[in-house]
Design an enzyme around this catalytic site. Structure first.
Site, PDB file in Angstrom:
ATOM      1  N   SER A 268       0.828  -1.206   0.000  1.00  0.00           N
ATOM      2  CA  SER A 268       0.000   0.000   0.000  1.00  0.00           C
ATOM      3  C   SER A 268       0.863   1.258   0.000  1.00  0.00           C
ATOM      4  O   SER A 268       1.579   1.517  -0.958  1.00  0.00           O
ATOM      5  CB  SER A 268      -0.954  -0.045   1.205  1.00  0.00           C
ATOM      6  OG  SER A 268      -1.883   1.002   1.171  1.00  0.00           O
ATOM      7  N   ASP A 438     -10.107  -5.215  -3.692  1.00  0.00           N
ATOM      8  CA  ASP A 438      -9.373  -4.123  -3.046  1.00  0.00           C
ATOM      9  C   ASP A 438     -10.057  -2.789  -3.361  1.00  0.00           C
ATOM     10  O   ASP A 438     -10.232  -2.435  -4.525  1.00  0.00           O
ATOM     11  CB  ASP A 438      -7.933  -4.105  -3.546  1.00  0.00           C
ATOM     12  CG  ASP A 438      -7.015  -3.283  -2.653  1.00  0.00           C
ATOM     13  OD1 ASP A 438      -7.482  -2.283  -2.084  1.00  0.00           O
ATOM     14  OD2 ASP A 438      -5.836  -3.647  -2.539  1.00  0.00           O
ATOM     15  N   HIS A 468      -7.656  -5.414   0.503  1.00  0.00           N
ATOM     16  CA  HIS A 468      -6.428  -4.628   0.610  1.00  0.00           C
ATOM     17  C   HIS A 468      -5.427  -5.239   1.590  1.00  0.00           C
ATOM     18  O   HIS A 468      -4.229  -5.305   1.304  1.00  0.00           O
ATOM     19  CB  HIS A 468      -6.778  -3.202   1.043  1.00  0.00           C
ATOM     20  CG  HIS A 468      -5.661  -2.230   0.860  1.00  0.00           C
ATOM     21  ND1 HIS A 468      -5.162  -1.878  -0.382  1.00  0.00           N
ATOM     22  CD2 HIS A 468      -4.923  -1.522   1.765  1.00  0.00           C
ATOM     23  CE1 HIS A 468      -4.187  -1.006  -0.239  1.00  0.00           C
ATOM     24  NE2 HIS A 468      -4.025  -0.769   1.050  1.00  0.00           N
TER      25      HIS A 468
END
Length: 570
Positions: A268, A438, A468
Site C-alpha cells: 500500500s 481491493d 487490501h
C-alpha cells in the site's frame, strides 16, 4: 538473596534417589503469576573468586535449565513478560498521575509527556520482542537517523527459527526490506505469527529480513529539532517518506549488512513512497534488485473507499485549517478499546461473529492473531498525509502534494498543478500483486495507470477475492508467498554494482529534502495558520476539479498528465 540456581532447581524435573522419599518441598510446584522472578546478578552465580567454583555452578545452572519441559520454559518466559509489563504499566500510571496533578503552564508538563510517550513506545516494542521470543525467532532493534532529523526504529529478523547466521562471510544471507502501509507499522509484518507472516517465512527461507518504519508511527516518534506538540513535527506526507525515510533506511541496511543491493517489498503506502523515491532518485534504484508491490497504490481515480471520497471533497488547506496540522489516529484510543473487544472473541458464543473482523480489518483474517494485532495496530499518521491522499483521489493522478492555489503557482509553475511522479523513470524489475476486492488498489488503476508506465514489470498477478490487507494478514496466502519467494531467490542473485556512490546518492537525497523542508513546508504552514475563509472557499466544488481530473468512467489515455515534468522539481 535467592540464587538463579535455586530458582531453576525449584521448577526442574529431577529424579530423586531410590532411597529418598520426596517431601512436599521437593515436588515440582506450579508457577504462579505472582511468583517473583529474581534478576540474575553476578553474585547470584557465585560470590567466590574461585573460577572453578564459578564454572561448576554455571554448568549446573545450564543442566537444570535444560531439564525444564517446553511448557515450563514457556511458563517462565510468560512470567518474565508479565513482570516487565507490570513494571512498565506501573511506571506509566505514575507518570499519568503526575501529569494529572500538574497545571497546564507547569514547566515540567512537556518533560512528563515525553516520558509517557517513551513508555508507550517501550511497552509496544517489548510486546513485539516477547512475541518473537515466544516464536523462537531473533529480533533486533536499530535506530536510523534521516537527513531531515527523524529518528526511526527498524526491526530485524536476522535468520529463521532454529537457524544461525552463515559462518562464511563470503556467503551472506540475501537482504530483503519490508515497508508497511498507511495506519500500520513494522509490526504489521509479524503479528500473524509464523503460520502466516511473510517476514518470518522469508527468514526461514534464508533471508536477512529488515522491517522499515515511517515517521509518525509508534516506532518513529522522535525528531532532533521538533517535539510532537510542534505543528512542524506533523507537516509531512508519503512524499517525504519516499525522499527521506526510504533512502535513509535502505542505506542503513546495506551499510550494516555490507551488501550492495537488497530486495524491497512494499504494501500500500509502502509502494507509493517507493514509487516516489525510485522515480525521483535514480541512485536509489541502483541499490535494489527487485521491487515487489503488494496492493500497489499510485492513481486513486477508481478507488471505492468512502472515507477517502469524503475527504477528497475538501481542499487541502481547508482540511488542515479545520483540523490542525497534527496527528491522526492516536494510539491511546485504539489500544484502550480493540484488545478488549478482540479478547471477547475467544468466547465460544462470540465465535460466530469472527467474520466481522474480516470486514473491520479488510482481509480474510485468522482471528488467532487478534490479541497481538489489536495491541500493535493501527498506527497513527499525520493529517497532512491524509490530505495528500485525498488530493490523489480528487485529481485522479499520482502527483506531488497540493499546497493551495498561491503556493502551487510558486512551486509548480504558472499552471499551478502539482507535478506527476514520472513512473517511467523506474528501471528496476517490479512484481505486482493486487486483488479484485481491493477498494484502494483497484485493478482498473493498477492495470490502466501503473503497469503501462513501468519499464520492467517482470511479474503481475491479480488475485480473486483479495482485499487490501489480505496481502499482509490473510490466512490463505501460502501460494502467493511461494511465488514471492521464487521471485526473490531469482533476482537476489542478479544485478551489477551500483552506478553511483553513496556520496552521490546522499547528495541527491539531501538536496530534495532541503528544498521541501525549508521552502514548501514553511510556506504551507503560513498558509494553514492564516484565518479561515468562507465555507464555500474551502470546499472543493465540481468547477474546481473540472480541469484536474476525469470521471472514473473515462479512459486513462484521455487524461492530460504532466509526466514530462522535471523529476528534480518539488
Amino acid at each position: 538473596m535467592t540464587s538463579f540456581y535455586d530458582y531453576i532447581t525449584k521448577f526442574s524435573i529431577s529424579s530423586p534417589s531410590p532411597d529418598t522419599k520426596p517431601n512436599s518441598d521437593q515436588v515440582h510446584a506450579p508457577i504462579s503469576p505472582a511468583t517473583p522472578i529474581p534478576v540474575l546478578q553476578k553474585d547470584d552465580i557465585c560470590s567466590s573468586d574461585d573460577s572453578d567454583d564459578r564454572d561448576d555452578l554455571a554448568k549446573r545452572n545450564d543442566d537444570n535449565q535444560s531439564r525444564l519441559t517446553h511448557e515450563e520454559r514457556d511458563e517462565v518466559r510468560n512470567m518474565k513478560h508479565e513482570m516487565k509489563e507490570d513494571l512498565l504499566r506501573s511506571q506509566e500510571t505514575g507518570i499519568q498521575n503526575r501529569l494529572g496533578s500538574l497545571k497546564p503552564q507547569d514547566p515540567n508538563m512537556e518533560r512528563f509527556e515525553e516520558m509517557l510517550e517513551e513508555h508507550e513506545h517501550t511497552r509496544e516494542a517489548q510486546l513485539l520482542a516477547s512475541a518473537m521470543e515466544e516464536w523462537e525467532y531473533p529480533f533486533e532493534r536499530h535506530s536510523v537517523h534521516t537527513k531531515s532529523g527523524w529518528i526511526i526504529e527498524m526491526h530485524r529478523v536476522k535468520h529463521g527459527k532454529g537457524q544461525f547466521t552463515s559462518s562464511n562471510p563470503q556467503e551472506p544471507r540475501p537482504v530483503v526490506m519490508l515497508q508497511h502501509g498507511l495506519f500500520n507499522s513494522s509490526a504489521a509484518w509479524l503479528v500473524t505469527g509464523p503460520k502466516h507472516s511473510i517476514a518470518l517465512k522469508l527468514a526461514d527461507a534464508g533471508f536477512d529480513v529488515w522491517l522499515g518504519n515511517n515517521r509518525g508511527t509508534h516506532f518513529a516518534r522522535k525528531h532532533k529539532r521538533f517535539n510532537m506538540k510542534d505543528p512542524q513535527f506533523w507537516n509531512w506526507s508519503f512524499q517525504h517518506m519516499g525522499l527521506d525515510d526510504l533512502p535513509a533506511q535502505i542505506n542503513f541496511v546495506l551499510n550494516h549488512t555490507r551488501q550492495e543491493k537488497l530486495s524491497y517489498i512494499g504494501h500500500s503506502q509502502g509502494t507509493a513512497q517507493a514509487f516516489v523515491g525510485f522515480s525521483s532518485m535514480p541512485g536509489l534504484q541502483d541499490k535494489v534488485n527487485l521491487f515487489v508491490g503488494l496492493a500497489p497504490v499510485t492513481s486513486l481515480r477508481h478507488q471505492r473507499n468512502h472515507a477517502l471520497r469524503v475527504l477528497a471533497k475538501f481542499k487541502t488547506v481547508a482540511l488542515l485549517k479545520w483540523f490542525g496540522m497534527g496527528e491522526f489516529g492516536h494510539r491511546s484510543v485504539s489500544t484502550s478499546i480493540l484488545p478488549g473487544i478482540a479478547s471477547s472473541f475467544k468466547n465460544r458464543l462470540m465465535s460466530k461473529l469472527n467474520g466481522l473482523w474480516s470486514v473491520v480489518m479488510d482481509c480474510n483474517l485468522d482471528t488467532e492473531c487478534l490479541s497481538l494485532l489489536t495491541q500493535l495496530e493501527p498506527s497513527p499518521t499525520s493529517l497532512t498525509n491524509l490530505a495528500h491522499w485525498a488530493f490523489l483521489v480528487r485529481s485522479g493522478r499520482f502527483c506531488k502534494r497540493d499546497l493551495g492555489k498561491t503556493l502551487n503557482e510558486q512551486f509548480y509553475g504558472s499552471d499551478g498543478e502539482p507535478h506527476d511522479y514520472v513512473l517511467e523513470n523506474i528501471k528496476i524489475p517490479v512484481a505486482l500483486f493486487y486483488g479484485t476486492l481491493d477498494l484502494l488498489s483497484t485493478p482498473k488503476d493498477v492495470e490502466g495507470y501503473l503497469k503501462p508506465r513501468l519499464q520492467q514489470v517482470v511479474y503481475s498477478e491479480k488475485y480473486e477475492n483479495y482485499k487490501h490487507n489480505d496481502f499482509i494478514w490473510s490466512k490463505a496466502s501460502d501460494e502467493m508467498h511461494e511465488k514471492m519467494l521464487a521471485l526473490l531467490r531469482t533476482f537476489c542473485r542478479s544485478g551489477s554494482d551500483p552506478q553511483e556512490s553513496d556520496e552521490q546518492m546522499n547528495e541527491e537525497c539531501s538536496s530534495k529534502i532541503e528544498e521541501i523542508q525549508q521552502a514548501e513546508d514553511r510556506d504551507l504552514m503560513d498558509e494553514v495558520q492564516s484565518p479561515c475563509g468562507d465555507v464555500d472557499e474551502l470546499v472543493q466544488t465540481d468547477d474546481d476539479t473540472s480541469n484536474n481530473a476525469t470521471t472514473p468512467s473515462e479512459d486513462y489515455t484521455t487524461t492530460t498528465t504532466m509526466s514530462s515534468a522535471s523529476t528534480t522539481q518539488d
